[in-house]
Design a protein around this motif. Structure first.
Motif, PDB file in Angstrom:
ATOM      1  N   ARG A   1     -56.802   8.300  95.419  1.00  0.00           N
ATOM      2  CA  ARG A   1     -56.655   6.635  93.625  1.00  0.00           C
ATOM      3  C   ARG A   1     -57.467   5.460  94.753  1.00  0.00           C
ATOM      4  N   PRO A   2     -57.333   5.237  93.346  1.00  0.00           N
ATOM      5  CA  PRO A   2     -58.909   4.031  92.616  1.00  0.00           C
ATOM      6  C   PRO A   2     -57.454   3.219  93.947  1.00  0.00           C
ATOM      7  N   GLY A   3     -59.004   3.062  95.277  1.00  0.00           N
ATOM      8  CA  GLY A   3     -57.839   2.233  96.172  1.00  0.00           C
ATOM      9  C   GLY A   3     -57.895  -0.084  95.012  1.00  0.00           C
ATOM     10  N   ASP A   4     -56.767  -0.367  95.639  1.00  0.00           N
ATOM     11  CA  ASP A   4     -56.797  -1.856  96.075  1.00  0.00           C
ATOM     12  C   ASP A   4     -58.081  -2.618  96.464  1.00  0.00           C
ATOM     13  N   ARG A   5     -58.419  -3.697  95.778  1.00  0.00           N
ATOM     14  CA  ARG A   5     -59.344  -3.827  96.417  1.00  0.00           C
ATOM     15  C   ARG A   5     -59.082  -5.758  96.752  1.00  0.00           C
ATOM     16  N   PHE A   6     -59.870  -5.970  98.091  1.00  0.00           N
ATOM     17  CA  PHE A   6     -60.069  -6.965  98.584  1.00  0.00           C
ATOM     18  C   PHE A   6     -61.326  -8.067  98.767  1.00  0.00           C
ATOM     19  N   ARG A   7     -60.766  -9.223  98.215  1.00  0.00           N
ATOM     20  CA  ARG A   7     -61.517 -10.202  97.863  1.00  0.00           C
ATOM     21  C   ARG A   7     -61.098 -11.402  99.975  1.00  0.00           C
ATOM     22  N   ILE A   8     -62.068 -12.138 100.073  1.00  0.00           N
ATOM     23  CA  ILE A   8     -62.394 -12.849 100.694  1.00  0.00           C
ATOM     24  C   ILE A   8     -63.288 -13.959 100.480  1.00  0.00           C
TER      25      ILE A   8
ATOM     26  N   ILE B   1     -60.536  -1.162  98.206  1.00  0.00           N
ATOM     27  CA  ILE B   1     -60.572  -0.550 100.151  1.00  0.00           C
ATOM     28  C   ILE B   1     -60.432   0.985 100.450  1.00  0.00           C
ATOM     29  N   GLY B   2     -61.070   0.811 101.678  1.00  0.00           N
ATOM     30  CA  GLY B   2     -61.002   2.487 101.655  1.00  0.00           C
ATOM     31  C   GLY B   2     -59.656   3.267 102.393  1.00  0.00           C
ATOM     32  N   TRP B   3     -59.168   2.121 103.201  1.00  0.00           N
ATOM     33  CA  TRP B   3     -58.270   2.318 104.119  1.00  0.00           C
ATOM     34  C   TRP B   3     -58.159   1.488 105.038  1.00  0.00           C
ATOM     35  N   ILE B   4     -56.329   1.312 105.298  1.00  0.00           N
ATOM     36  CA  ILE B   4     -56.366  -0.213 105.903  1.00  0.00           C
ATOM     37  C   ILE B   4     -55.514   0.789 107.627  1.00  0.00           C
ATOM     38  N   GLU B   5     -54.761   0.082 109.080  1.00  0.00           N
ATOM     39  CA  GLU B   5     -54.486  -0.101 109.695  1.00  0.00           C
ATOM     40  C   GLU B   5     -54.220  -0.818 111.215  1.00  0.00           C
ATOM     41  N   SER B   6     -52.988  -0.868 111.435  1.00  0.00           N
ATOM     42  CA  SER B   6     -52.596  -1.709 112.225  1.00  0.00           C
ATOM     43  C   SER B   6     -52.285  -1.604 112.950  1.00  0.00           C
TER      44      SER B   6
END
Ligand code: HEC
Length: 453
Positions: free
Chosen positions: A125-132, A144-149
């Motif tokens: 799906r189209p990813g959410d976006r991140f802004r800093i 956002i491509g992918w996230i991981e903890s």
């Protein structure tokens, strides 16, 4: 951290409206022999039946006259025994009700999620976006491509942490502009919503921490101190959408033709069918084949599904499931035998391992496999050469000698076996592999059972 979850807005990919179920019954006791055992429902626009002599088509037509029959007898079955393959594996949509089944027509395959390795690029799906923004950095919105903890102690060293350092990792589609590599600031997660016809961007989550920007500037690590663990947990709970869910740097949703779970008129490009076969238009589809267990599709079942999908109208509703499947005009009725689920070449990796995975993996897989026997994964081949538990005098497979291969004896239900023939079907208490599959297992063992590609 603040979470913003607008309740009146609808997320892309949410369920479609359900069509009402209508069955119209025409019944004239003067003309129709009354047979209480077999009530017939017909609708005025039922297609003319297939009148050719292909046994497979005739069998499909008599067992699965309508889409609803196919759903009850096949789709529902593959979703039910053992807690439900569709249900306990998040990769597959829950198709247990006819309305969910109908909703799968035209629905983007991106509603599915699961193990990242089994996500197909064209279902991302189209990813959410991140802004800093802060401390001299302003990234703008980046997908956002992918996230991981990664749990563990925070990085205390000099310079930048290693790539696999503990923390909250964000992989972005594009690099963060600028030079700065460390900044303490708030990262914002944004999503586009459609609100009463208006397209609006919302910040739906935030996380304030020390961010490291790794070389290449597409990989950030946010520090997670003990008091921040819950906040990061929340970021996962709120469900950040990953644009590159399978982590291969292809952002599938950017391709302009999305793949649908079921494509009206086109079984060959329907994702659920591709998952059954393991391929779509010749391209391999990642993830295990579906259904994983106990209920492999027979050729008549495949034919019914193909003909239903081929004849399903683009704006179809549940009423279209009640109509007869049009076998007479279905292009697959010409050569149904070609619809086998199987690839070419009876080799271990292309064929035999898949037969086991597909037919046996639901029970002989996972953390607690039946009879302690695992038949999916990398270790399987070596295990097959070991003795059976039920009959330790025989290995599961004796290369070249099917009659001394306990697994094969289980498949043919030989008199010497302990327990049931395999694949065990909990609904009927018995079970057999399809003829073609059994023949291929036999060929493979007879030819030396090599672990070939
Ligand atoms: C619905 C669940 C189920 C499915 C599907 C299934 N099995 Fe089994 N299997 C069992 C159970 C339960 C046992 C132990 C009881 C028995 O033998 O009936 C077993 C036992 C076995 C054994 C004996 C193990 C040993 O070491 O002696 C073999 C071999 C086996 N299965 C092979 C297969 C193969 C091959 C398939 C697929 C073609 C398959 N099974 C599909 C449930 C299943």
């Amino acid at each position: 951290m603040t979470l913003f979850r607008p309740s009146s807005l609808s997320l892309a990919g949410a369920a479609l409206a359900l069509g009402a179920c209508t069955v119209s019954t025409s019944f004239d006791p003067g003309e129709i022999d009354f047979e209480p055992e077999r009530p017939e429902t017909t609708t005025p626009d039922d297609p003319d039946p297939y009148t050719g002599d292909d046994e497979i088509v005739l069998e499909a037509q008599s067992n699965f006259r309508t889409g609803i029959e196919l759903h009850q007898k096949v789709i529902w079955r593959t979703c039910t025994p053992n807690g439900g393959v569709c249900h306990n594996s998040k990769e597959f949509p829950d198709l247990r009700t006819p309305s969910n089944f109908v909703n799968a027509f035209g629905a983007n395959c991106n509603v599915q999620y699961g193990e990242f390795e089994s996500v197909y690029d064209r279902c991302e799906r189209p990813g959410d976006r991140f802004r800093i923004a802060g401390g001299g950095l302003n990234s703008g919105q980046i997908e956002i491509g992918w996230i991981e903890s990664i749990p563990g102690d925070i990085f205390e060293g000099e310079g930048l942490p290693p790539e696999d350092s503990p923390g909250f990792h964000i992989h972005l589609a594009d690099p963060i502009p600028g030079e700065q590599t460390e900044v303490y600031t708030t990262g914002e997660f944004e999503r586009t919503f459609i609100n009463e016809g208006k397209v609006e961007d919302f910040t739906f989550a935030e996380y304030t921490t020390l961010w490291y920007v790794l070389p290449g500037r597409k990989h950030l690590i946010g520090e997670v101190r003990e008091y921040q663990v819950d906040q990061v947990q929340n970021l996962f709970t709120v469900g950040i959408i990953e644009g590159d869910a399978n982590r291969n740097e292809v952002f599938g949703a950017r391709e302009d033709d999305p793949v649908h779970l079921l494509e009206p008129g086109s079984p060959e490009t329907s994702y659920l069918i591709a998952r059954l076969r393991g391929t779509m238009l010749g391209e391999e589809i990642p993830g295990s084949r579906m259904p994983l267990a106990n209920a492999p599709f027979t050729i008549p079942e495949m034919l019914a599904l193909f003909c239903l999908v081929e004849g399903f109208p683009a704006d179809g509703t549940e009423a279209d499931l009640d109509r007869g499947i049009d076998y007479a005009n279905c292009s697959y009725s010409e050569d149904p035998a070609g619809l086998g689920l199987l690839g070419e070449g009876v080799t271990w990796s292309a064929r035999i391992s898949k037969i086991l995975e597909f037919n046996c993996g639901g029970c002989h897989g996972g953390a607690n496999p039946e009879a302690g026997l695992t038949l999916v994964g990398d270790e399987v081949y070596a295990r097959l050469l070991e003795p059976s538990t039920q009959n330790p005098e025989l290995p599961l497979i004796t290369p070249g000698v099917p009659e001394e291969s306990y697994l094969y004896l289980k498949l043919i239900g030989d008199d010497s076996i302990t327990g049931n023939p395999m694949p065990y079907n909990p609904l009927t208490g018995e079970g057999t592999l399809g003829e073609a599959e059994l023949a291929d297992v036999l060929t493979w063992i007879t030819n030396g059972a090599v672990e070939n590609e």
